[in-house]
Design an enzyme around this catalytic site. Structure first.
Site, PDB file in Angstrom:
ATOM      1  NE  ARG A   1      -2.246  -1.142   3.583  1.00 37.00           N
ATOM      2  CZ  ARG A   1      -2.694  -1.797   4.639  1.00 37.00           C
ATOM      3  NH1 ARG A   1      -2.114  -1.655   5.807  1.00 37.00           N
ATOM      4  NH2 ARG A   1      -3.730  -2.581   4.540  1.00 37.00           N
ATOM      5  CB  THR A   2       0.353   4.622  -1.340  1.00 39.87           C
ATOM      6  OG1 THR A   2      -0.037   4.082  -2.576  1.00 39.87           O
ATOM      7  CG2 THR A   2       1.231   5.826  -1.558  1.00 39.87           C
ATOM      8  CG  LEU A   3       3.705   2.292   3.392  1.00 40.80           C
ATOM      9  CD1 LEU A   3       4.903   1.539   3.891  1.00 40.80           C
ATOM     10  CD2 LEU A   3       2.551   2.126   4.369  1.00 40.80           C
TER      11      LEU A   3
ATOM     12  CG  ASN B   1      -3.636   0.869  -1.409  1.00 41.29           C
ATOM     13  OD1 ASN B   1      -2.657   1.615  -1.520  1.00 41.29           O
ATOM     14  ND2 ASN B   1      -3.870  -0.111  -2.261  1.00 41.29           N
ATOM     15  N   PRO B   2      -4.355   4.729   0.048  1.00 42.65           N
ATOM     16  CG  PRO B   2      -3.401   6.572   1.125  1.00 42.65           C
ATOM     17  CD  PRO B   2      -3.566   5.091   1.225  1.00 42.65           C
TER      18      PRO B   2
END
Lengths: 227, 283
Positions: A18-20, A122-123
């Site tokens: 996921r985008t961190l 998970n934006p």
């Protein structure tokens, strides 16, 4: 440019990603309505941390027949969004029935997408500016990465919010002509230029007769492209 | 249509290339009480005859609001109609949620038609036994569609379905060319008149019919009994005057035509089925 990277302390499960935090990012996008339509402005830089790595990234794209989308934040997420929208517009065109998705519909669709991704932790790490004209109606809206959305006569993302909007609030009028609108935007971008590296502003070009477009200028002519 | 060896299954073709089960489903629509729809450039009107199962019961509901900009009138198996209305409402509201804008009518009827088609091609299903007149408005204008159990759909200027609908169709065939220019009230009047035609002699009162309108700046809604009764009364006044050979009231040249039709219809009113301009019994 100082990029505040927010590190999620998420535990990774089963190797799902996921985008961190964002890697390659774009800075502010500024948009406003003017007499004949909507105008968006953004620089062409893609930063890698504090380095201006990519210098000819187009951060404003047009969507369907009626809209423009500008994004700041993670560039790869912006490209993903463009893929979603491409499919959406494709299906819309395939109906071939006289109806078409206008800026309001696309704005709402993007809000749903952004909010749903945020709910899954998970934006899509973007702030989006959506502007357009349909049937003479001007529309300008913004969607944040957590799904916050609103419409206004002038919007800006990122630092632009703090630097450009005060100028816009003071000097924006309903009936700005295209030239006046461009001048006002340049004024905002100029301020941004002082604090943000590599802001480029170039010649405006109009693609349609009744609505305006992104304004770019390119002082760093000799050093275009990525490497 | 007679019983034959190819009509047991919806998935069995006849040698002549027909699907009898689907055709039987369309028969069910013809058995239902009448429903008519008319369209101008800015408004669409639906009107139905509401039969009651007995004097003790309430009248059956045949008109459903699907969204602010779309409504349907059904004829045939009411239960199927109710279920489909729920599906249509769901589709509309989902679209509104994602796009914050009303679902275009043409796209809604395609989804409905596709749903109906599925039931003509599965051996464990049966076709829906209901025909729907879908009336709606979107950015491309006012629309009236008819959705069949077969999965077909057509756009119409005016249409009638259900029992004795031929009478209404004949009436509308004479006048439909002018519909685009009609005002809202003229459209309502003609819709009620068309419904009257299907009654063939029975008295038309506002308690046995439902009228609904949708227009630009006018969300889909049903008219109240009082308004309907007023229109009925004004139609009947004209007929009475016409039979006394006096051309009366109202604005347009259609009045002449309708007084002729009215005079001719006076015969069936007296329970003599003179088939002058009123059409014969339905299919």
């Amino acid at each position: 440019m100082e990029m505040v990277a927010v590190k999620d302390s998420a535990i990774s499960e089963n190797g799902t990603e996921r985008t961190l935090y964002p890697y390659v990012t774009g800075t502010s996008v500024i948009g406003m309505k003017y007499k004949d339509g909507v105008i968006l402005a953004a620089d062409m830089g893609g930063s890698y941390g504090s380095t201006l790595r990519y210098k000819s990234v187009e951060r404003i794209k047009h969507i369907g027949k009626h809209s423009l989308l500008g994004a700041s934040g993670e560039i790869s997420d912006f490209q993903e969004i463009l893929r979603y929208l491409d499919e959406l517009i494709l299906y819309d065109n395939m109906w071939d029935d006289g109806n078409s998705l206008g800026p309001k519909e696309i704005h709402n669709y993007l809000t749903r997408v952004m909010y749903n991704r945020r709910n899954k932790f998970n934006p899509l790490w973007n702030s989006l500016v959506l502007g357009g004209v349909k049937n003479g109606q001007k529309y300008l809206g913004m969607v944040g990465m957590i799904g916050t959305h609103f419409e206004d006569n002038h919007v800006a993302t990122g630092f632009g919010n703090h630097l450009a909007r005060p100028i816009l609030r003071a000097e924006w009028r309903e009936d700005l002509s295209f030239e006046e609108a461009v001048k006002l935007l340049e004024k905002c971008l100029l301020i941004a230029k002082i604090t943000e590296e590599g802001v480029t502003i170039s010649q405006p070009y109009a693609l349609k007769t009744y609505w305006g477009f992104s304004a770019f200028q390119n002082p760093s002519k000799g050093a275009e492209g990525s490497w | 249509m007679f019983r034959n060896q190819y009509d047991t299954d919806v998935t069995t073709w006849s040698p002549a290339g027909r699907l009898f089960q689907v055709e039987y489903a369309m028969e069910a629509v013809k058995q239902g009480a009448a429903a008519v729809g008319l369209r101008s450039t800015s408004h669409v009107v639906l009107a139905t005859v509401n039969k009651a199962a007995s004097d003790l019961s309430s009248h059956q509901r045949k008109v459903f609001k699907i969204d602010d900009h779309i409504g349907v009138a059904i004829a045939g198996l009411t239960a199927d109609g109710r279920v489909l209305s729920r599906y249509l409402r769901n589709e509309c509201i989902n679209h509104s949620f994602v796009y914050e804008s009303p679902l275009p009518v043409s796209r809604l009827v395609v989804r409905l038609a596709d749903k109906a088609q599925v039931c003509t091609q599965r051996s464990w299903k049966r076709p829906f036994g209901v025909g729907l007149l879908v009336a709606g408005l979107d950015e491309t204008g006012a629309h009236l569609y008819y959705n069949c159990p077969s999965g077909n759909y057509f756009e119409y200027q005016a249409f009638a379905i259900g029992s004795r609908s031929q009478a209404a169709k004949t009436f509308m065939e004479r006048r439909f060319e002018a519909f685009n220019g009609y005002s809202r009230d003229e459209l309502i009047k003609d819709a009620i008149f068309a419904i009257k035609e299907t009654l063939q002699g029975e008295k038309l009162t506002s308690s046995i019919c439902t009228v609904a309108v949708v227009g630009i700046d006018e969300p889909f809604h049903m008219l109240d009994q009082k308004t309907i009764q007023e229109v009925i009364d004004s139609i009947e006044i004209k007929e009475d005057d016409a039979s006394a050979a006096a051309a009366d009231q109202a604005p347009m040249q259609e009045e002449d035509k309708s007084s002729e039709a009215a005079a001719a219809d006076q015969a069936p009113m007296q329970e003599e089925d003179k088939s002058s301009e009123a059409a014969p019994m339905d299919i």
